[in-house]
Design a protein around this motif. Structure first.
Motif, PDB file in Angstrom:
ATOM      1  N   MET A 138      36.594 -53.266  48.668  1.00 59.96           N
ATOM      2  CA  MET A 138      35.464 -53.651  48.800  1.00 59.96           C
ATOM      3  C   MET A 138      34.612 -53.128  47.665  1.00 59.96           C
ATOM      4  O   MET A 138      34.732 -51.702  47.478  1.00 59.96           O
ATOM      5  CB  MET A 138      34.942 -52.880  50.156  1.00 59.96           C
ATOM      6  CG  MET A 138      33.264 -53.047  50.289  1.00 59.96           C
ATOM      7  SD  MET A 138      32.368 -51.973  51.676  1.00 59.96           S
ATOM      8  CE  MET A 138      33.472 -52.782  53.046  1.00 59.96           C
ATOM      9  N   THR A 139      33.944 -53.678  47.147  1.00 63.87           N
ATOM     10  CA  THR A 139      33.211 -53.002  45.886  1.00 63.87           C
ATOM     11  C   THR A 139      32.179 -52.569  46.331  1.00 63.87           C
ATOM     12  O   THR A 139      31.421 -52.825  47.176  1.00 63.87           O
ATOM     13  CB  THR A 139      32.934 -54.387  44.830  1.00 63.87           C
ATOM     14  OG1 THR A 139      33.824 -54.880  44.294  1.00 63.87           O
ATOM     15  CG2 THR A 139      31.911 -53.952  43.784  1.00 63.87           C
ATOM     16  N   GLY A 141      39.500 -46.660  39.625  1.00 64.45           N
ATOM     17  CA  GLY A 141      38.367 -47.332  40.578  1.00 64.45           C
ATOM     18  C   GLY A 141      37.196 -47.694  40.001  1.00 64.45           C
ATOM     19  O   GLY A 141      36.368 -48.190  40.536  1.00 64.45           O
ATOM     20  N   ASP A 179      27.455 -51.718  49.766  1.00 64.79           N
ATOM     21  CA  ASP A 179      28.729 -52.420  49.756  1.00 64.79           C
ATOM     22  C   ASP A 179      28.426 -53.669  49.041  1.00 64.79           C
ATOM     23  O   ASP A 179      27.624 -54.621  49.352  1.00 64.79           O
ATOM     24  CB  ASP A 179      29.512 -52.350  50.862  1.00 64.79           C
ATOM     25  CG  ASP A 179      28.796 -53.070  52.082  1.00 64.79           C
ATOM     26  OD1 ASP A 179      27.869 -53.601  51.752  1.00 64.79           O
ATOM     27  OD2 ASP A 179      29.350 -53.050  53.259  1.00 64.79           O
ATOM     28  N   TRP A 212      32.292 -49.505  41.684  1.00 63.17           N
ATOM     29  CA  TRP A 212      33.443 -48.825  42.044  1.00 63.17           C
ATOM     30  C   TRP A 212      34.131 -49.709  42.900  1.00 63.17           C
ATOM     31  O   TRP A 212      33.635 -50.780  43.620  1.00 63.17           O
ATOM     32  CB  TRP A 212      33.151 -47.567  42.946  1.00 63.17           C
ATOM     33  CG  TRP A 212      32.410 -46.571  42.007  1.00 63.17           C
ATOM     34  CD1 TRP A 212      30.924 -46.347  42.022  1.00 63.17           C
ATOM     35  CD2 TRP A 212      33.022 -45.715  41.187  1.00 63.17           C
ATOM     36  NE1 TRP A 212      30.836 -45.377  40.820  1.00 63.17           N
ATOM     37  CE2 TRP A 212      31.875 -44.904  40.522  1.00 63.17           C
ATOM     38  CE3 TRP A 212      34.284 -45.232  40.875  1.00 63.17           C
ATOM     39  CZ2 TRP A 212      32.072 -43.785  39.603  1.00 63.17           C
ATOM     40  CZ3 TRP A 212      34.451 -44.135  40.022  1.00 63.17           C
ATOM     41  CH2 TRP A 212      33.564 -43.574  39.399  1.00 63.17           C
ATOM     42  N   SER A 213      35.496 -49.739  43.075  1.00 62.28           N
ATOM     43  CA  SER A 213      36.572 -50.601  43.452  1.00 62.28           C
ATOM     44  C   SER A 213      36.463 -50.324  44.960  1.00 62.28           C
ATOM     45  O   SER A 213      36.789 -51.403  45.807  1.00 62.28           O
ATOM     46  CB  SER A 213      37.871 -50.571  42.757  1.00 62.28           C
ATOM     47  OG  SER A 213      38.511 -49.261  43.079  1.00 62.28           O
ATOM     48  N   SER A 214      36.069 -49.237  45.294  1.00 66.75           N
ATOM     49  CA  SER A 214      36.302 -48.999  46.615  1.00 66.75           C
ATOM     50  C   SER A 214      35.450 -47.810  47.260  1.00 66.75           C
ATOM     51  O   SER A 214      35.234 -46.777  46.379  1.00 66.75           O
ATOM     52  CB  SER A 214      37.780 -48.467  47.284  1.00 66.75           C
ATOM     53  OG  SER A 214      38.281 -47.288  46.604  1.00 66.75           O
ATOM     54  N   PRO A 215      34.980 -47.384  48.491  1.00 65.73           N
ATOM     55  CA  PRO A 215      34.375 -46.423  48.773  1.00 65.73           C
ATOM     56  C   PRO A 215      35.252 -45.149  48.417  1.00 65.73           C
ATOM     57  O   PRO A 215      34.602 -43.850  48.029  1.00 65.73           O
ATOM     58  CB  PRO A 215      34.138 -46.612  50.229  1.00 65.73           C
ATOM     59  CG  PRO A 215      34.495 -47.801  50.593  1.00 65.73           C
ATOM     60  CD  PRO A 215      35.294 -48.444  49.475  1.00 65.73           C
ATOM     61  N   GLU A 216      36.518 -45.053  48.570  1.00 70.70           N
ATOM     62  CA  GLU A 216      37.271 -43.913  48.169  1.00 70.70           C
ATOM     63  C   GLU A 216      37.302 -43.790  46.781  1.00 70.70           C
ATOM     64  O   GLU A 216      37.208 -42.627  46.718  1.00 70.70           O
ATOM     65  CB  GLU A 216      38.960 -44.220  48.892  1.00 70.70           C
ATOM     66  CG  GLU A 216      39.052 -44.601  50.121  1.00 70.70           C
ATOM     67  CD  GLU A 216      38.615 -45.851  50.731  1.00 70.70           C
ATOM     68  OE1 GLU A 216      38.646 -46.207  51.899  1.00 70.70           O
ATOM     69  OE2 GLU A 216      38.359 -46.692  49.665  1.00 70.70           O
ATOM     70  N   GLN A 227      29.343 -57.011  49.349  1.00 70.58           N
ATOM     71  CA  GLN A 227      29.932 -58.014  50.269  1.00 70.58           C
ATOM     72  C   GLN A 227      29.780 -59.364  49.450  1.00 70.58           C
ATOM     73  O   GLN A 227      30.460 -60.350  49.346  1.00 70.58           O
ATOM     74  CB  GLN A 227      29.585 -57.887  51.716  1.00 70.58           C
ATOM     75  CG  GLN A 227      29.838 -56.794  52.250  1.00 70.58           C
ATOM     76  CD  GLN A 227      31.201 -56.906  52.517  1.00 70.58           C
ATOM     77  OE1 GLN A 227      31.894 -57.784  52.581  1.00 70.58           O
ATOM     78  NE2 GLN A 227      31.681 -55.882  53.319  1.00 70.58           N
TER      79      GLN A 227
END
Length: 103
Positions: free
Chosen positions: A1-2, A35, A93, A57-61, A95
């Motif tokens: 999720m971006t 990321g 996010d 960013w490529s992910s929340p992480e 989506q």
């Protein structure tokens, strides 16, 4: 999720020009993080002490790891030397997206 991050940093009067190299150096470092898909600062055309923030960013992480990185913490400390009057940074996010102009 971006994850999309946008915001503003209002520096003290006359501090924008003084902070420019520090901001550019930080961007170069952050762009090497895993990321990080986009990371930029831009000065507002109407206010040279208002910095616009744009990140993807490529992910929340990946975003969370960025927030904990030593260079990000050092950046926050260095930013204080430029008398930030306000700061507002928001994350969404990503989506849904659609291209509005260009390819």
């Amino acid at each position: 999720m971006t994850i999309l991050v946008m915001g503003t940093i209002k520096l003290g009067e006359g501090e924008g020009a003084k902070a420019a190299k520090m901001l550019a150096d930080h961007v170069a470092t952050v762009l090497t993080e895993e990321g990080c898909e986009e990371y930029s600062f831009a000065f507002d055309a109407a206010d040279p002490d208002l910095v616009r923030v744009a990140e993807r960013w490529s992910s929340p992480e990946a975003l969370a790891a960025h927030g904990q990185a030593d260079h990000q913490k050092a950046f926050g400390r260095a930013l204080r030397a430029h008398a930030p009057a306000s700061m507002k940074i928001d994350a969404w996010d990503g989506q849904h997206s659609r291209n509005l102009i260009g390819g």
